[in-house]
Design a protein around this motif. Structure first.
Motif, PDB file in Angstrom:
ATOM      1  N   UNK A 175       0.789  -1.053   0.078  1.00  0.00           N
ATOM      2  CA  UNK A 175      -0.065   0.100  -0.127  1.00  0.00           C
ATOM      3  C   UNK A 175       0.870   1.352   0.072  1.00  0.00           C
ATOM      4  N   UNK A 176       2.190   1.234   0.123  1.00  0.00           N
ATOM      5  CA  UNK A 176       3.155   2.187   0.286  1.00  0.00           C
ATOM      6  C   UNK A 176       4.087   2.177  -0.729  1.00  0.00           C
ATOM      7  N   UNK A 177       3.907   1.372  -1.736  1.00  0.00           N
ATOM      8  CA  UNK A 177       4.513   1.613  -3.074  1.00  0.00           C
ATOM      9  C   UNK A 177       4.115   2.754  -3.958  1.00  0.00           C
ATOM     10  N   UNK A 178       4.618   3.649  -4.374  1.00  0.00           N
ATOM     11  CA  UNK A 178       4.487   4.510  -5.294  1.00  0.00           C
ATOM     12  C   UNK A 178       4.620   4.126  -6.506  1.00  0.00           C
ATOM     13  N   UNK A 179       5.764   3.613  -7.157  1.00  0.00           N
ATOM     14  CA  UNK A 179       6.054   3.033  -8.528  1.00  0.00           C
ATOM     15  C   UNK A 179       6.918   1.870  -8.472  1.00  0.00           C
ATOM     16  N   UNK A 180       7.048   1.300  -9.697  1.00  0.00           N
ATOM     17  CA  UNK A 180       7.736   0.125  -9.772  1.00  0.00           C
ATOM     18  C   UNK A 180       8.574   0.146 -11.151  1.00  0.00           C
ATOM     19  N   UNK A 181       9.830   0.386 -10.790  1.00  0.00           N
ATOM     20  CA  UNK A 181      10.463   0.210 -12.210  1.00  0.00           C
ATOM     21  C   UNK A 181      11.376  -0.905 -12.421  1.00  0.00           C
ATOM     22  N   UNK A 182      11.736  -1.329 -13.921  1.00  0.00           N
ATOM     23  CA  UNK A 182      12.563  -2.352 -13.984  1.00  0.00           C
ATOM     24  C   UNK A 182      14.175  -1.917 -13.795  1.00  0.00           C
ATOM     25  N   UNK A 183      14.977  -2.914 -13.596  1.00  0.00           N
ATOM     26  CA  UNK A 183      16.279  -2.673 -13.102  1.00  0.00           C
ATOM     27  C   UNK A 183      17.243  -3.955 -13.888  1.00  0.00           C
ATOM     28  N   UNK A 184      18.302  -3.562 -14.476  1.00  0.00           N
ATOM     29  CA  UNK A 184      19.037  -4.378 -15.274  1.00  0.00           C
ATOM     30  C   UNK A 184      19.749  -5.296 -14.274  1.00  0.00           C
ATOM     31  N   UNK A 185      20.137  -4.877 -12.917  1.00  0.00           N
ATOM     32  CA  UNK A 185      20.927  -5.804 -12.044  1.00  0.00           C
ATOM     33  C   UNK A 185      19.996  -6.633 -10.972  1.00  0.00           C
ATOM     34  N   UNK A 186      18.841  -5.712 -10.551  1.00  0.00           N
ATOM     35  CA  UNK A 186      18.065  -6.364  -9.550  1.00  0.00           C
ATOM     36  C   UNK A 186      16.746  -6.601  -9.920  1.00  0.00           C
ATOM     37  N   UNK A 187      16.384  -6.553 -11.310  1.00  0.00           N
ATOM     38  CA  UNK A 187      14.987  -6.898 -11.803  1.00  0.00           C
ATOM     39  C   UNK A 187      14.056  -5.744 -11.645  1.00  0.00           C
ATOM     40  N   UNK A 188      13.779  -5.519 -10.447  1.00  0.00           N
ATOM     41  CA  UNK A 188      12.924  -4.319 -10.089  1.00  0.00           C
ATOM     42  C   UNK A 188      13.530  -3.396  -9.030  1.00  0.00           C
ATOM     43  N   UNK A 189      12.961  -2.201  -9.111  1.00  0.00           N
ATOM     44  CA  UNK A 189      13.097  -1.191  -8.093  1.00  0.00           C
ATOM     45  C   UNK A 189      11.943  -0.627  -7.514  1.00  0.00           C
ATOM     46  N   UNK A 190      11.606  -0.389  -6.234  1.00  0.00           N
ATOM     47  CA  UNK A 190      10.453   0.163  -5.698  1.00  0.00           C
ATOM     48  C   UNK A 190      10.704   1.416  -5.431  1.00  0.00           C
ATOM     49  N   UNK A 191       9.912   2.452  -5.698  1.00  0.00           N
ATOM     50  CA  UNK A 191       9.937   3.556  -4.998  1.00  0.00           C
ATOM     51  C   UNK A 191       8.682   3.913  -4.021  1.00  0.00           C
ATOM     52  N   UNK A 192       9.157   3.953  -2.742  1.00  0.00           N
ATOM     53  CA  UNK A 192       8.085   3.882  -1.761  1.00  0.00           C
ATOM     54  C   UNK A 192       7.551   5.357  -1.545  1.00  0.00           C
ATOM     55  N   UNK A 193       6.555   5.886  -0.788  1.00  0.00           N
ATOM     56  CA  UNK A 193       5.892   7.033  -0.700  1.00  0.00           C
ATOM     57  C   UNK A 193       6.703   7.999   0.223  1.00  0.00           C
ATOM     58  N   UNK A 194       7.563   7.380   0.850  1.00  0.00           N
ATOM     59  CA  UNK A 194       8.708   8.189   1.453  1.00  0.00           C
ATOM     60  C   UNK A 194       9.859   8.482   0.615  1.00  0.00           C
TER      61      UNK A 194
END
Length: 214
Positions: A175-194
């Motif tokens: 519920x606190x994930x603002x956005x999800x981006x692909x990343x070449x090394x980690x597969x995904x990166x989460x941008x949280x609301x903070x």
């Protein structure tokens, strides 16, 4: 396998989890081995019958791996258990169970150490948890505190509807994930609301995608 070797093997397994999980081994009717942990002890004794409703009983009768919370009615304390039946030549011969501590039944808060005191925080306000510097940091929008439980213990305790393990060092509240981006090394990166950036490791990526349906 001799009885001595079998007991030594169970002792070794118990030693690996002695800080967190108790280990119980049964045949189809009674317990034949039990090693308590530092966190929880159901006081099972060798020869005790397998009670109906326990995690061991459910795995034996269901003939499959079982993972769930068991309330305090059976042993006086609630616990989270995982049990796997032992199968030989197509027949169930017994069961191995791991028993983890849990928060008291009905609790919906986690009490964290903050400054010189403690603050009860509702689960719904927890943004994410991070394992760092041998501590578990509980992060909310208002404060950050620490807790004695490990991230693995929290993985069992937190509501599954909105808490997801995404890395060996992180559990996030979706519920606190603002956005999800692909990343070449980690597969995904989460941008949280903070604005915090949290990695979804390759180990958890497919599981994470499946739970969030994308």
């Amino acid at each position: 396998m001799t009885q001595f070797i079998t007991k030594s093997m169970f002792d070794a397994i118990g030693e690996l989890f002695s800080d967190e999980a108790s280990i119980a081994v049964s045949n189809t009717e009674e317990y034949i081995y039990y090693r308590p942990s530092k966190r929880i002890d159901l006081r099972i004794k060798k020869g005790d019958p397998v009670k109906e409703g326990t995690i061991t009983y459910k795995a034996l009768t269901g003939k499959q791996k079982i993972s769930e919370f068991i309330d305090r009615d059976l042993f006086g304390v609630p616990y989270y258990g995982m049990a796997v039946p032992l199968i030989q030549e197509g027949k169930i011969k017994g069961c191995v169970s791991a028993i983890f501590p849990t928060l008291a039944t009905g609790k919906s808060v986690v009490t964290v150490k903050h400054d010189d005191g403690w603050v009860p925080v509702p689960f719904s306000e927890v943004m994410y948890l991070e394992a760092s510097d041998r501590k578990t940091h509980v992060v909310t929008q208002k404060l950050t505190g620490t807790h004695k439980y490990t991230l693995n213990e929290f993985d069992f305790l937190l509501p599954k509807e909105y808490f997801v393990r995404c890395h060996r060092s992180y559990i996030v509240n979706v519920n606190f994930i603002r956005e999800i981006f692909p990343d070449l090394h980690s597969t995904l990166v989460l941008i949280m609301k903070n604005e915090a950036k949290i990695t979804v490791s390759q180990t958890y990526a497919s599981y994470f995608r499946k739970l969030l349906d994308f």
